[in-house]
Design a protein around this motif. Structure first.
Motif, PDB file in Angstrom:
ATOM      1  N   LEU A  39      -0.962  -1.336  -5.325  1.00  0.00           N
ATOM      2  CA  LEU A  39      -0.522  -1.590  -3.960  1.00  0.00           C
ATOM      3  C   LEU A  39      -0.275  -3.083  -3.845  1.00  0.00           C
ATOM      4  N   VAL A  54      -1.972   7.625  -2.464  1.00  0.00           N
ATOM      5  CA  VAL A  54      -1.853   8.353  -3.734  1.00  0.00           C
ATOM      6  C   VAL A  54      -2.699   9.624  -3.683  1.00  0.00           C
ATOM      7  N   LEU A  66       3.760   0.441  -2.389  1.00  0.00           N
ATOM      8  CA  LEU A  66       2.928   1.166  -3.339  1.00  0.00           C
ATOM      9  C   LEU A  66       3.787   1.581  -4.531  1.00  0.00           C
ATOM     10  N   ARG A 112      -3.316  -4.943  -5.456  1.00  0.00           N
ATOM     11  CA  ARG A 112      -4.551  -4.168  -5.449  1.00  0.00           C
ATOM     12  C   ARG A 112      -4.363  -2.910  -6.282  1.00  0.00           C
ATOM     13  N   ARG A 113      -5.412  -2.503  -6.960  1.00  0.00           N
ATOM     14  CA  ARG A 113      -5.386  -1.291  -7.758  1.00  0.00           C
ATOM     15  C   ARG A 113      -5.629  -0.090  -6.849  1.00  0.00           C
ATOM     16  N   ALA A 114      -4.874   1.000  -7.061  1.00  0.00           N
ATOM     17  CA  ALA A 114      -5.089   2.246  -6.313  1.00  0.00           C
ATOM     18  C   ALA A 114      -5.245   3.382  -7.326  1.00  0.00           C
ATOM     19  N   GLY A 115      -6.383   3.401  -8.022  1.00  0.00           N
ATOM     20  CA  GLY A 115      -6.605   4.407  -9.050  1.00  0.00           C
ATOM     21  C   GLY A 115      -5.993   3.986 -10.365  1.00  0.00           C
ATOM     22  N   PRO A 116      -6.029   4.892 -11.371  1.00  0.00           N
ATOM     23  CA  PRO A 116      -5.635   4.508 -12.728  1.00  0.00           C
ATOM     24  C   PRO A 116      -4.133   4.318 -12.910  1.00  0.00           C
ATOM     25  N   THR A 158       3.028  -3.410   2.843  1.00  0.00           N
ATOM     26  CA  THR A 158       2.733  -3.156   1.433  1.00  0.00           C
ATOM     27  C   THR A 158       3.876  -2.375   0.771  1.00  0.00           C
ATOM     28  N   GLU A 167       0.494  -6.210  -1.613  1.00  0.00           N
ATOM     29  CA  GLU A 167       0.360  -6.614  -0.218  1.00  0.00           C
ATOM     30  C   GLU A 167       1.243  -7.828   0.028  1.00  0.00           C
ATOM     31  N   GLY A 199     -11.006   0.791  -4.496  1.00  0.00           N
ATOM     32  CA  GLY A 199      -9.750   0.194  -4.056  1.00  0.00           C
ATOM     33  C   GLY A 199      -8.774   1.244  -3.586  1.00  0.00           C
ATOM     34  N   PRO A 200      -7.683   0.902  -2.945  1.00  0.00           N
ATOM     35  CA  PRO A 200      -7.253  -0.486  -2.742  1.00  0.00           C
ATOM     36  C   PRO A 200      -7.932  -1.212  -1.572  1.00  0.00           C
ATOM     37  N   VAL A 205     -10.200   5.879  -5.125  1.00  0.00           N
ATOM     38  CA  VAL A 205      -9.292   6.935  -5.547  1.00  0.00           C
ATOM     39  C   VAL A 205      -9.994   7.794  -6.594  1.00  0.00           C
ATOM     40  N   TRP A 221     -12.261   5.368  -8.640  1.00  0.00           N
ATOM     41  CA  TRP A 221     -11.801   3.987  -8.828  1.00  0.00           C
ATOM     42  C   TRP A 221     -11.886   3.313  -7.460  1.00  0.00           C
ATOM     43  N   ASP A 245       3.460   4.144  -7.478  1.00  0.00           N
ATOM     44  CA  ASP A 245       2.627   5.269  -7.919  1.00  0.00           C
ATOM     45  C   ASP A 245       3.280   5.915  -9.134  1.00  0.00           C
TER      46      ASP A 245
END
Lengths: 204, 287
Positions: free
Chosen positions: A12, B231, A50, A4-8, A48, A14, B180-181, B261, B178, A52
């Motif tokens: 993440l 994050v 992450l 999964r994407r967590a921002g740019p 998970t 799973e 997600g997640p 995010v 953005w 970062d």
């Protein structure tokens, strides 16, 4: 495994469970050590991992193996960290009742378990230790205590843990240790780091 | 040794640099200046490397004395400043003679002003950073009246500038988000609400996070989410449906789903947003 994407600049990953998390964490930190992965932080958690501070998350998507779960157990070459504990916690009798045993039974089960640091969080050096069987998972206290002293050994859900500093907390308190869980003069400062094997021994 | 003597610390002043990333797996927050851009600018004006430690002064209101000749620069939330009772300019290098008193008035907009000192604040680093982490208590204690803060050796002269352009803190924010997640833990209506409703910054805002108030974001998935890594800029939605955007002292793991995010380049502006500031979200990229 799902990614999964967590921002740019973070992803993440799973995973099916804590074993897979440990394996993936080991693999990803290895990739980073070899220079095949750039990530400022690699943070394992319950289900998970992450990543970062990743400059190009799409590249990491392609880099990840299809199956992060190795068939074999993670190698047992880790040294075992021993935590000497005096089992006199305020909730020891409640835990004994929940486990259908007595104080000695709780001590035997807790000292007889090979724990592993699944992940850290909540406070610097606070490690979530897995290893107790489902029969020995316990609920949190209905009302958290406003102050749990540093060095308190405790249980909650599937985890055992040791409070590195005094803090509020809702875990069941079973004992205490004099071990320094977080020491800034040590590298790494945390005694218990992800992947480490941990055993508790009763103070003589 | 050159030092900055704090006569009056103000409401909340801490030492901050660019934080201590890389220790999240040990439960250590990244910390660092909430408006990192303003700290970098202050350091540039004072002739410092970008990561030198300065003071993060919440709402202004600080008075200090230079024990030796110092170069200072004040950026971030606009505040009146005097050096030896003479009005001086924020956002420019200031030559301060030995013994002079620097008086920083109350911020007229924004929340956090940054004071850089040529040579940097030289308190001992903890895990490679001089930042005060308010969540875990790592780093130096918050600055108090009477503290004497050591200043490091000057490494470069301040740049010759007449004007350092900078935008004032905005009266309303539009933050790029953005998804997600865990946006799939929310209803389609909640995702639509996030991008269409107006939220406001709540008074319950600190270095850990900015709480927002507005329409609740409803969950599509009930039940507990196991702890997972967080994050900077993560929009966590607790049980009451009111979003909380994590700032520099955020925890390393959390237990509530993160719907989206905030783009890191927009987080500085949120760190300057006073309670009551309207906040809107716009998509940073297509899913």
């Amino acid at each position: 495994m799902q990614v999964r994407r967590a921002g740019p600049s973070a992803i993440l990953i799973e995973l099916p469970g804590t074993e897979a998390v440990s394996a993936a964490y080991e693999l990803l930190t290895g990739l980073r050590e070899r220079g095949d992965l750039t990530a400022a932080d690699i943070v394992p958690a319950a289900r998970t991992v992450l990543l970062d501070g990743v400059p190009d998350p799409d590249r990491v998507f392609r880099l990840l193996p299809r199956d992060l779960t190795p068939a074999a157990e993670p190698d047992g070459q880790n040294t075992t960290i021993t935590i000497t504990t005096r089992y006199d916690g305020e909730d020891l009798d409640d835990v004994a009742r929940l486990w259908g045993t007595d104080r000695a039974g709780v001590i035997a089960i807790h000292t007889g378990t090979a724990f592993r640091v699944a992940f850290c969080g909540f406070a610097p050096g606070f490690a979530y230790l897995t290893g107790l069987g489902p029969r020995h998972h316990v609920p949190r206290r209905p009302t958290p205590r406003t102050r749990v002293p540093a060095g308190t050994v405790a249980l909650a859900g599937p985890y055992s843990g040791v409070y590195p500093t005094a803090s509020p907390g809702g875990w069941q308190l079973i004992g205490r240790t004099r071990a320094a869980l977080f020491d800034l003069d040590r590298d790494p400062p945390a005694l218990l780091t992800p992947g480490a094997t941990v055993r508790f021994v009763e103070e003589a | 040794m050159r030092a900055l003597e704090i006569i009056r610390a103000g409401v909340r002043t801490t030492v901050q640099d660019l934080g201590r990333p890389g220790y999240a797996h040990l439960g250590v927050s990244r910390s660092g200046a909430l408006d990192a851009g303003a700290l970098r600018r202050a350091n540039r004006l004072a002739g410092n490397p970008p990561g030198a430690a300065g003071l993060e002064i919440t709402l202004g209101g600080l008075r200090a004395r230079a024990t030796g000749a110092l170069t200072l620069a004040l950026t971030g939330a606009p505040c009146p400043i005097t050096v030896g009772r003479r009005p001086a300019d924020p956002e420019l290098p200031l030559a301060v003679p030995a013994g002079a008193v620097i008086e920083i008035g109350h911020a007229t907009a924004g929340l956090r002003a940054y004071l850089a000192v040529g040579g940097g604040i030289a308190v001992p680093p903890v895990l490679g950073s001089r930042s005060t982490d308010t969540l875990s208590g790592l780093g130096p204690a918050p600055v108090r009246d009477g503290d004497v803060l050591p200043v490091g050796p000057v490494t470069a002269p301040p740049p010759g500038v007449d004007v350092a352009p900078h935008p004032p803190p905005p009266a309303a924010l539009c933050l790029r988000v953005w998804f997600g997640p865990r946006d799939d833990w929310f209803t389609a209506a909640a995702r639509h609400t996030l991008l269409s409703a107006e939220y406001r910054v709540s008074p319950q805002t600190d270095r850990v996070g900015a709480r927002l108030t507005g329409p609740a974001l409803d969950r599509a998935v009930d039940g507990e989410l196991p702890s997972e890594g967080l994050v900077l800029g993560a929009i966590q939605v607790p049980a009451d449906g009111q979003p909380l955007v994590f700032l520099a002292d955020h925890p390393t793991t959390g237990g509530y789903p993160v719907i989206g995010v905030v783009d890191p380049s927009d987080v500085d502006r949120l760190g300057q947003a006073r309670p009551g500031t309207p906040v809107r979200f716009s998509p940073a990229a297509a899913r």
